[in-house]
Structures are given as C-alpha cells and as structure tokens.
Enzyme design. Structure first.
Site, short mmCIF file in Angstrom:
data_model
loop_
_atom_site.label_atom_id
_atom_site.label_comp_id
_atom_site.label_asym_id
_atom_site.label_seq_id
_atom_site.Cartn_x
_atom_site.Cartn_y
_atom_site.Cartn_z
N CYS A 2 39.86 -49.71 -63.20
CA CYS A 2 39.73 -48.53 -64.06
C CYS A 2 38.26 -48.43 -64.45
O CYS A 2 37.48 -49.34 -64.19
CB CYS A 2 40.54 -48.70 -65.33
SG CYS A 2 42.28 -48.98 -65.04
N ARG A 27 36.63 -45.33 -59.60
CA ARG A 27 37.34 -46.55 -60.00
C ARG A 27 38.81 -46.30 -60.33
O ARG A 27 39.56 -47.22 -60.59
CB ARG A 27 36.67 -47.16 -61.24
CG ARG A 27 35.21 -47.51 -61.03
CD ARG A 27 34.62 -48.10 -62.29
NE ARG A 27 35.26 -49.36 -62.61
CZ ARG A 27 34.93 -50.53 -62.07
NH1 ARG A 27 33.97 -50.59 -61.20
NH2 ARG A 27 35.56 -51.62 -62.42
N TRP A 74 43.37 -46.41 -63.12
CA TRP A 74 44.01 -46.70 -61.84
C TRP A 74 45.20 -47.58 -62.21
O TRP A 74 45.05 -48.76 -62.51
CB TRP A 74 43.04 -47.43 -60.91
CG TRP A 74 43.65 -47.85 -59.61
CD1 TRP A 74 44.10 -49.10 -59.29
CD2 TRP A 74 43.88 -47.05 -58.47
NE1 TRP A 74 44.59 -49.10 -58.01
CE2 TRP A 74 44.47 -47.87 -57.48
CE3 TRP A 74 43.64 -45.70 -58.17
CZ2 TRP A 74 44.82 -47.39 -56.23
CZ3 TRP A 74 44.00 -45.23 -56.92
CH2 TRP A 74 44.58 -46.07 -55.96
N ASN A 100 39.76 -52.33 -68.77
CA ASN A 100 39.80 -52.43 -67.31
C ASN A 100 40.12 -53.87 -66.97
O ASN A 100 39.44 -54.78 -67.43
CB ASN A 100 38.43 -52.02 -66.74
CG ASN A 100 38.26 -52.44 -65.28
OD1 ASN A 100 37.17 -52.78 -64.86
ND2 ASN A 100 39.31 -52.44 -64.51
N GLY A 101 41.19 -54.08 -66.19
CA GLY A 101 41.57 -55.44 -65.82
C GLY A 101 43.08 -55.60 -65.97
O GLY A 101 43.81 -54.61 -66.06
N GLU A 481 44.81 -54.34 -35.09
CA GLU A 481 44.11 -53.77 -36.25
C GLU A 481 42.60 -53.69 -35.97
O GLU A 481 41.95 -52.69 -36.29
CB GLU A 481 44.41 -54.61 -37.50
CG GLU A 481 43.59 -54.28 -38.73
CD GLU A 481 43.68 -52.85 -39.21
OE1 GLU A 481 44.52 -52.08 -38.72
OE2 GLU A 481 42.85 -52.46 -40.07
N LYS A 485 40.20 -50.38 -36.00
CA LYS A 485 39.00 -50.29 -36.84
C LYS A 485 37.80 -49.88 -36.01
O LYS A 485 37.01 -49.04 -36.41
CB LYS A 485 38.77 -51.67 -37.48
CG LYS A 485 38.32 -51.74 -38.87
CD LYS A 485 39.26 -51.35 -39.96
CE LYS A 485 40.26 -50.31 -39.71
NZ LYS A 485 41.35 -50.14 -40.61
N GLU A 488 38.10 -46.17 -35.06
CA GLU A 488 37.88 -45.28 -36.20
C GLU A 488 36.42 -45.21 -36.60
O GLU A 488 35.88 -44.15 -36.86
CB GLU A 488 38.65 -45.80 -37.43
CG GLU A 488 40.12 -45.58 -37.39
CD GLU A 488 40.77 -46.08 -38.69
OE1 GLU A 488 41.34 -45.24 -39.39
OE2 GLU A 488 40.69 -47.28 -38.99
N HIS A 504 48.92 -58.73 -15.95
CA HIS A 504 49.90 -57.72 -15.56
C HIS A 504 49.26 -56.33 -15.47
O HIS A 504 49.96 -55.32 -15.52
CB HIS A 504 51.09 -57.72 -16.53
CG HIS A 504 51.81 -59.03 -16.52
ND1 HIS A 504 52.70 -59.39 -15.53
CD2 HIS A 504 51.73 -60.10 -17.36
CE1 HIS A 504 53.15 -60.60 -15.77
NE2 HIS A 504 52.56 -61.06 -16.87
N LYS A 603 41.99 -39.66 -45.45
CA LYS A 603 42.45 -40.90 -46.08
C LYS A 603 43.97 -40.94 -46.19
O LYS A 603 44.59 -41.97 -46.00
CB LYS A 603 41.81 -41.03 -47.47
CG LYS A 603 42.12 -42.34 -48.18
CD LYS A 603 41.43 -43.50 -47.50
CE LYS A 603 41.86 -44.85 -48.04
NZ LYS A 603 41.60 -45.92 -47.08
#
Ligand code: M6R
Length: 608
Positions: A2, A27, A74, A100-101, A481, A485, A488, A504, A603
């Site tokens: 946050c 944030r 957040w 925040n936390g 993955e 990456k 992208e 193969h 996103k």
C-alpha cells in the site's frame, strides 16, 4: 503493498495528501482515504476504488485542516470496501492510522483487545493499531505508539494522528518503506520519495524501528528507548518518474528484484517451522478431499505454467492425480466435472475471462473451486469456495515475474496442505520441505546478485532469431515459462521441449550457432539432460546451462553456466527460473524494447 503519506504544514492537507497519493498508486489502487485533524477533531474520508473516487468525494465535501495522513490500498486482509479502506480509527475516533504491511499476529491482538471491551468494524489487520495506541495512551502519543509496536509482529510503515495531541504526527517503519520529507515549515511522511518530490528534495531515509515525531517545531527521530537519532538529510537528485520505480530502470527489473520479498510474504504465517500449515481462506477438509476423485488445474499463460509445477508437486507430495489445461481449451472440451471434482484455478489478476468462465462452469457442475490469485476482491477470489492469495503486491509490468514465483510458492503450500490432510507425508518430511522453503528468499537474492554472467550472455545473443529451451521434469515446466518470457519481452521466436522429445523431431532445428538454454536441477534426470546438451552441442548449438553450485562438470559442453544455490529438487523451479527471467529482460534491454509494455499484450485479458 500500500502507499502511505502524511503532511503537516500551512496548506490544505487533503489536497497535498491526495497529490502525494497519486504518486503512490502503483503501490495499490483498490481504495483510498485521508484523515485530517482540524481544530482538534479527526475527520476521515475514504472509499473503495481508485483515488479519483476519493477526489470526487473531497470535491463535494472538502476537508479543512493542515495536518493529516492518507493511504492508497492494495488489499491483503479484507476485500476492497469502504469499511476496509484506510485510515482506520479506534472506536471513538480519537486516533487514526494509515498502515502499509501486514500485522501477522493481528488475530490474537484483536482477541485480546476485544476482551478489554474494544470493538472492530473491518476485516483488516490494521484496525488493531489505532486501538492498541488508544489502549496504551497515558498522555504521550510517542510512548503509546512505541508500546503498540512492541505488541505488533510483522511488517509495517505507519502514520498515526491523535485528537489528544492535535499538532503531531508519529510514524515508524519495520520491513516496509518509509521516508520523511523536510520542506520549508512543512513536513511529510511517505512510502516512497515521489510522493514528496513536488514539495521538497530533502528527505530522511528511515531504518527499521526509527520513530518520527513531527510537530510544527520540526522533526525529531528517536529509537525505541526514545533516544534521539541524528541522521543526514538525503538530497534527491533524480526525477520522480525514476523514483516511482524505486530507482530501477523499469517495473520489470524492479519486480524481478522484489521476488525474495514476494516469496517471503506469500509464506508469511503459513509456513512456520514447527507449526501446522495455516491457510485461513481455505476450508477444504479431509472429508471433502476423501470425496474427490479428480483434480483439475486450469489457468492461462504464466499462471498455467505455475499450474504445471502444481500438478507435479501435488501428485508427488499428496499422491493425488492432477490434470492440467489452459482455460481457453478446457472450457470448450466438455470437461468431466462434477461434485467429486476439485477445480484449482490460478490467476494473478483474478479477472482473466477464460479462467473465470471455467470457474463458473465448474461451480455450476458442482465442483469445489479453489482459486490461487494475487488480487484480493477480484472476481475469482469472490466466486471461488476457497482462496489462496499470493502476496506478490501489485504487478505492473505486463510480463509476469514475481506473480509467477509466488504462484509456485502457493502450489507448494497447497501440495503440503493436501499431503497432510491425506496423511501422505510424515511430519518430518513436511518440516524438511518447509525449512528449505524458508531458505528460498535468501537464495533468490543470491541468484539475482549473480546477474552479470547473464547480462554477458544476453549481450552476445540479443540478435538471435530463435532460441530453444530444454528440460526434463520440473526443468521442463520452467522451460515453458522461460520460453514465454523470452517471446513476450524480446520478440525472439522460442520453443520449449522436453529433453526426451529432442530426437523425435526438434533436433532437426539445431544448427551451428543455435542458442539452447537448459536447466539441470532434477538430480534423477541430470545425466540424461547432460546427454541431451551434448547432442545439441555436437551439432553446433551454443548452450547456456543452469546448474547447482558445484556441478562444474557441465562446463565442458556449454558456452556459459549459471550456478544456483542447492535446494530440494522439488523447489528448484523457484531459483532456476530467475536467470531465465533475467536473460529475457537483458536481451530485451539490449534490443531497446519497451520491457514493461511489450507490443500487442495487456496485463489483464478480460475478453476471450
Ligand atoms: O492474470 P492471469 O494470471 O490470469 O493472467 C494470465 C495470463 O494472461 C498471464 O500470465 C500472461 O501470460 C502474462 N503476460 C505472462 O507474462
């Protein structure tokens, strides 16, 4: 994650605070609020949604006063809502706090305060703080805040105001960022420097447990014993745009560096040595599980790749067969779902259209649905029966990095939970895995520190047309993955193949100079993977290998080896993916591409 701000000066505080919060929206942005002290009264305005909602509210009902605190949220504890928004107050609204936390022991504090007659309105961990400060207040706000922090476990940056001391802001941090801005006859606190840069470039960078006492006479910094701390002012020389990224060039590299913390946060209060795994939003019982004969993991993109690791570890640890599929395929293949199915959906945003459609279809057919998501209050978190949040904080860069590693942690945690419900592992086995998991944040840091080798490899190969990723077992799961990456971020064509599939067909693509990336973290498959590397190297491939420290033998057949610290093979994906993320990142940077916003991508894919 946050953002918090505080202001004491001569100007209208709510205007200064909202402007500061606008620089901290990265944030968190699911709700916002301010508390202003005016003529000894605290007035709070807060609401769910973006900061502009709060601004509109303040335009209609402006707040007078030149001292206050503000917050952009957040959500972690409690869905985004007006009541869960900060600032939070004690019952009679004499103390107000932004935070925040995460206060890890908030439940026991809440119980303790409740037994003393305190009442709570929200689902947040934060609400215990103003009540603790109220409880400990005996005529000095700083004493009360110090006592409150002694009771609090976890991470926090807080700003506190009190009607009993109307010309004061008290603030402190522990494991969450906090800076103090020093202007001309005006002072600020903030989670990050951009929030104050329009007013001052003079800041104090606080360390853990340094307390700020801010009054109209100036700023005093003290330690827990109230001894004064002398600190140098730090002069900010860079611009606000760079600072929002915490000094990093872009969000992608910032988020790669945030991975140790994201992993730690995702394990916080769930993976504790010597204690049972605690999953507060999961009510799946042994009885439910005994009634389940099929498990599906369904997701898209990177989240799907985390699911592939999930399949492997749930099968291995809990002994339950798992099927995995991409949501856009799964939803149209008339999957066999019923009330004996456990459906696990994985989604960073919690809003991906195909994943959401599968969740809804599954519910209609009677499945038990468990969601792994990063966004509290997102559609999947609201609609699933059980939720396992990843606590990666907001992921701004389009290409997922920290969300992926936290999804892996969620998969391990879930697998251990299922294994213990099924009584498939001994307490000792579970403890050993947990112990190794708790070592991961430090080991990730070590891998990131070793980035120069990867940078070197990227600067040699950034003009390649194709790259191939090879792996076996969990090394194949991360090869998928890594390949995504690279596509992208760099627009280089790439494919991931299981090492055993090479002969193969794919080996026909290998020629002199072809770049191949391969990790060797699965001990039982290592020698077979070395043979595959030799097969491509013999045909002229230039190989970058990712191997455990000490496995130097592999150097013979490759152009570069990136060493990672040893861990359990099962957990190795969390470490081995990092060099591959860095390779994609540095290659994109060499090519001069927009790493945070790659072409054609969004996103959150909320349409199918
Ligand atoms: O928000 P979700 O996790 O549901 O998103 C799924 C994919 O769209 C996402 O992982 C995508 O593949 C990313 N761009 C990967 O970097």
């Amino acid at each position: 994650m946050c953002g918090i701000v505080g202001f004491l000066g001569k100007r209208n505080a709510s205007e200064v605070l909202v402007e500061g919060l606008s620089k901290l929206e990265y944030r968190g942005y699911d709700s916002a609020g301010v508390a202003i002290l005016n003529h000894g009264d605290i007035n709070v305005k807060k609401c769910k949604g973006r900061l502009r909602n709060l601004e509109e509210k303040l335009n209609v009902e402006p707040l007078e006063g030149n001292l206050g605190i503000g917050h952009t949220r957040w959500a972690t504890h409690g869905e985004p809502s007006d009541v869960n928004s900060h600032p939070h107050c004690n019952g009679n609204e004499t103390v107000s706090v932004v935070h925040n936390g995460i206060i890890e022991n908030y439940l026991s504090i809440k119980e303790w305060l409740t037994s003393k007659g305190y009442e709570f309105l929200s689902d947040t961990d934060t609400e215990v703080i103003p009540n603790l400060v109220d409880y400990y207040y005996e005529g000095d706000l700083i004493d009360a805040v110090i006592k409150a922090t002694r009771k609090m476990e976890g991470s926090y940056a807080i700003g506190v105001i009190s009607e009993k001391e109307p010309d004061k802001i008290v603030a402190v941090r522990k494991d969450s960022p906090l800076i103090v801005g020093v202007g001309e006859d005006e002072y600020f606190i903030a989670s990050d420097i951009p929030a104050v840069l329009n007013h001052t470039r003079n800041v104090y960078l606080l360390e853990d447990k340094e307390f700020v006492i801010m009054t109209r006479q100036g700023i005093k910094l003290v330690n827990e014993e109230k001894e004064e701390i002398k600190k140098e002012i730090y002069k900010v020389t860079w611009n606000a745009d760079a600072a929002e990224k915490g000094g990093f060039e872009d969000f992608t590299i910032k988020e790669i560096h945030e991975q140790p913390k994201a992993v730690k946060d995702t394990m916080t209060s769930r993976i504790v040595e010597g204690e049972k795994i605690k999953l507060d939003k999961i009510s799946l019982t042994k009885e439910h599980l005994d009634n389940i004969d099929k498990v599906y993991i369904v997701a898209c993109g990177t989240a799907y790749h985390a699911g592939v690791v999930g399949k492997y570890v749930i099968e291995k640890l809990a002994g339950i067969p798992v099927e995995i599929d991409v949501a856009s395929e799964f939803r149209y293949r008339e999957p066999l779902m019923n009330d004996r199915t456990l459906l696990i959906v994985v989604s960073q945003s919690g809003e991906t259209a195909d994943t959401l459609a599968v969740l809804r279809d599954g519910k209609k057919k009677g499945c038990r649905v468990l969601a792994v998501t990063n966004v509290v209050g997102s559609s999947v978190s609201r609609e699933a029966h059980d939720v396992l949040y990843t606590w990666a904080g907001p992921e701004i860069a389009v290409a997922s990095t920290k969300a992926y590693v936290t999804q892996l942690i969620a998969m391990y945690t879930l697998a251990l939970h299922l294994a213990s419900l099924k009584e498939k592992l001994t307490v000792e086995d579970i403890e050993e895995i947990k112990k190794e998991m708790l070592e991961l944040p430090k080991k990730i840091e070590k891998v990131i520190e070793n980035k120069e080798e990867i940078q070197k490899f990227a600067s040699k190969h950034y003009m390649e047309r194709d790259m191939f990723f090879l792996g076996r077992g969990l090394d194949y799961a991360i090869a998928m993955e890594a390949s995504l990456k690279l596509k992208e971020l760099t627009y280089i064509h790439s494919e991931a193949y299981p090492g055993g599939e090479l002969k193969h067909g794919p080996i026909a693509l290998i020629e002199k100079g072809t770049v191949v990336i391969s990790s060797l973290t699965q001990t039982a498959l290592r020698d077979k993977m070395v043979s595959n590397i030799q097969e491509v190297a013999t045909r002229g491939a230039r190989v970058m290998a990712i191997a455990y420290e000490g496995d130097t033998e592999v150097e013979k057949s490759v152009e570069a080896v990136i060493y990672i610290p040893r861990t359990l093979d099962l957990l190795a994906p969390v470490l081995a993916i990092i060099p591959m993320q860095l390779l994609a990142y540095y290659t994109a940077v060499q090519k001069g591409l927009d790493v945070d916003k790659p072409r054609n991508l969004a996103k959150s894919v909320t349409v199918e």
